[in-house]
Enzyme design. Structure first.
Site, PDB file in Angstrom:
ATOM      1  N   PRO A 138       0.726  -1.143  -0.050  1.00  0.00           N
ATOM      2  CA  PRO A 138       0.050   0.020   0.046  1.00  0.00           C
ATOM      3  C   PRO A 138       0.987   1.172  -0.163  1.00  0.00           C
ATOM      4  CG  PRO A 138      -0.105  -1.265   2.024  1.00  0.00           C
ATOM      5  CD  PRO A 138       1.006  -1.839   1.301  1.00  0.00           C
ATOM      6  N   CYS A 193      -4.083  28.940 -16.762  1.00  0.00           N
ATOM      7  CA  CYS A 193      -4.892  29.368 -18.101  1.00  0.00           C
ATOM      8  C   CYS A 193      -5.644  27.963 -18.618  1.00  0.00           C
ATOM      9  CB  CYS A 193      -3.929  29.969 -19.155  1.00  0.00           C
ATOM     10  SG  CYS A 193      -3.328  31.373 -18.440  1.00  0.00           S
TER      11      CYS A 193
HETATM   12  C1  LIG Z   1       0.280   2.406  -7.036  1.00  0.00           C
HETATM   13  C2  LIG Z   1       0.646   1.094  -6.607  1.00  0.00           C
HETATM   14  C3  LIG Z   1       0.499   0.576  -5.324  1.00  0.00           C
HETATM   15  C4  LIG Z   1      -0.083   1.627  -4.470  1.00  0.00           C
HETATM   16  O1  LIG Z   1      -1.470   1.677  -4.488  1.00  0.00           O
HETATM   17  P1  LIG Z   1      -2.212   2.430  -3.178  1.00  0.00           P
HETATM   18  O2  LIG Z   1      -3.486   2.452  -3.856  1.00  0.00           O
HETATM   19  O3  LIG Z   1      -1.723   3.796  -2.969  1.00  0.00           O
HETATM   20  O4  LIG Z   1      -2.226   1.412  -1.998  1.00  0.00           O
HETATM   21  C5  LIG Z   1       0.941  -0.790  -5.086  1.00  0.00           C
HETATM   22  N1  LIG Z   1       1.403  -1.473  -6.119  1.00  0.00           N
HETATM   23  C6  LIG Z   1       1.451  -1.098  -7.479  1.00  0.00           C
HETATM   24  C7  LIG Z   1       2.082  -2.013  -8.457  1.00  0.00           C
HETATM   25  C8  LIG Z   1       1.038   0.161  -7.737  1.00  0.00           C
HETATM   26  O5  LIG Z   1       1.275   0.534  -9.076  1.00  0.00           O
END
Ligand SMILES: *Cc1c(COP(=O)(O)O)cnc(C)c1O
Length: 422
Positions: free
Chosen positions: A277, A344
């Site tokens: 996450p 803009c």
């Molecule tokens: C962006 C991303 C995450 C994190 O996602 P969240 O929604 O911010 O928890 C995790 N793994 C991958 C592969 C991502 O691209």
């Protein structure tokens, strides 16, 4: 964020003091809140599955100071590009503490990824033969698209399911691992990333079941063990006032239960459980402090601030909601107002009709909440309105962690051929 009377406080410092000291717009991150978010999430999952690890998806907020906080808490890094791998390395993360989850990789990406020695998490079966031309990694993971995705942020952020550009089709997963095994790769992981900002706790066990049914069959068929299974990110936070928060305990308990059941069902040697996450750790720990510069009474009343869509692009890009506070005026009578930045472009008119203090005036300090995730990282230079400063606050102390951009930054790396300068 707290209130001291009507004064907005962030991590023990007045928002007005931050504006005074660092100027506006400025991104402000509360270190203690990031640490508390991390620990709450880690404890929830590790309690039900002790062999558990978080990787922080660096793209969400890539300031090295922030990545260091999460490293200190125990997180590895999930990287979307070679430059993000370099960033992870610059804060001391390497090898199997870093996962490379880029998609549609170039040959250069593949070569540099191999040289960096991090875990390759391949977004498609087609990348594997290209990768094998350059070398054979010891371990491989594939990103599976289990055919289902979900997002609270809107359709644009649904990163799995038939409409998404990510991950391997379930029909190709067995083939992919077989190809890897036949090529002599010895160690395996598996991955998915199917949700963005999910606050429905039951989604996590549901999606875990989908992945495990695919992976379990692969393990059984090919007689391979998985060292880890990464369930991706997507732990959600509420953005709108009154929106329900994710029940982390329920998500963790249900996910671990599903995971263990499926491991048993398919006879998998229990792998490490990973998640990656990002929003959950930094989203609500980041604020954007801006200022009202001018107010126009035209067809309607419009409040002009220095928070343009180049500074915070989520509202203009996804129609996302961010709550806005006005320093010293939160208890004043309210009326429907519009609020915009200085670009803009009319998409920069990103708050069309919001109940805000009716007496908002020039010089007021505004604070945008939940700006820590996909805020600065998605900002850009346009109209000569440059990227904001970033400040870290910790128990009443503040420190600048990224300079505000200047004119020199705007023209850096540009070249004017001599004949044009005449
Ligand atoms: C962006 C991303 C995450 C994190 O996602 P969240 O929604 O911010 O928890 C995790 N793994 C991958 C592969 C991502 O691209």
């Amino acid at each position: 964020m707290q209130f001291d009377g009507e004064k907005i406080m962030i991590g023990g410092i007045a928002a007005a003091e931050i504006a005074e000291r660092y100027g506006t717009p400025t991104y402000v991150y509360d270190e203690q809140k990031i640490r508390a978010n991390y620990r709450r999430a880690y404890q929830a999952f590790a309690k039900h599955y002790p062999d558990f690890q978080f990787f922080y998806a660096v793209k969400c907020c890539n300031n090295p100071a922030i990545v260091n906080i999460l490293r200190q808490e125990g997180a590895g890094a999930d990287c979307a590009s070679v430059n993000e791998i370099l960033l992870a390395k610059s804060v001391g993360l390497s090898g199997e503490q870093v996962m490379f989850s880029g998609n549609f990789l170039s040959d250069a990406d593949i070569q540099q990824g191999l040289e960096s020695g991090v875990i390759f998490n391949l977004d498609d079966i087609s990348i594997l033969p290209r990768l094998l031309k350059f070398g054979t990694p010891e371990m491989i993971s594939f990103r599976v698209n289990p055919g289902y995705g979900k997002s609270n942020v809107g359709e644009y952020v649904t990163n799995a399911g038939p409409g998404a550009k990510f991950g391997i089709h379930p029909d190709d997963v067995l083939k992919a691992y077989k190809m890897a095994k036949d090529a002599g790769i010895k160690r395996f992981g598996a991955h998915m990333m199917t949700g963005s900002c999910i606050t429905d706790a039951d989604y996590f066990p549901f999606i875990t079941g989908l992945l495990m049914d695919i992976i379990g069959k692969v393990g059984r068929e090919l007689q391979i063990d998985f060292e880890f299974i990464d369930l991706g990110g997507g732990l959600g936070i509420p953005y709108k006032p009154g929106e329900e928060a994710l029940d982390l305990e329920r998500a963790a308990e249900g996910t671990a239960k599903m995971f263990k059941e499926k491991c048993a069902e398919y006879g998998l040697k229990p792998p490490q459980l990973k998640m990656e996450p990002a929003r959950y750790f930094v989203g609500n720990a980041g604020y954007l402090v801006g200022k009202v510069h001018a107010i126009k009474e035209s067809y309607k009343k419009i409040i002009g601030t220095d928070i343009g869509m180049n500074v915070l692009c989520r509202p203009a890009m996804y129609g996302s909601y961010h709550h806005i506070y006005v320093d010293g005026k939160e208890n004043h009578p309210r009326t429907a107002l519009g609020l915009c930045g200085q670009l803009c472009e009319n998409t920069d008119f990103w708050v069309k009709d919001r109940e805000l203090p009716a007496d908002m005036g020039e010089g007021d300090i505004v604070v945008v909440e939940n700006a820590g995730a996909y805020g600065f990282g998605m900002s850009y230079q346009y109209n000569g309105r440059l990227r904001a400063a970033e400040v870290l606050v910790n128990n009443g102390e503040s420190v600048l962690i990224r300079d505000r951009e200047t004119f020199e930054d705007m023209v850096r790396h540009t070249h004017v051929p001599e004949y044009l300068a005449k």
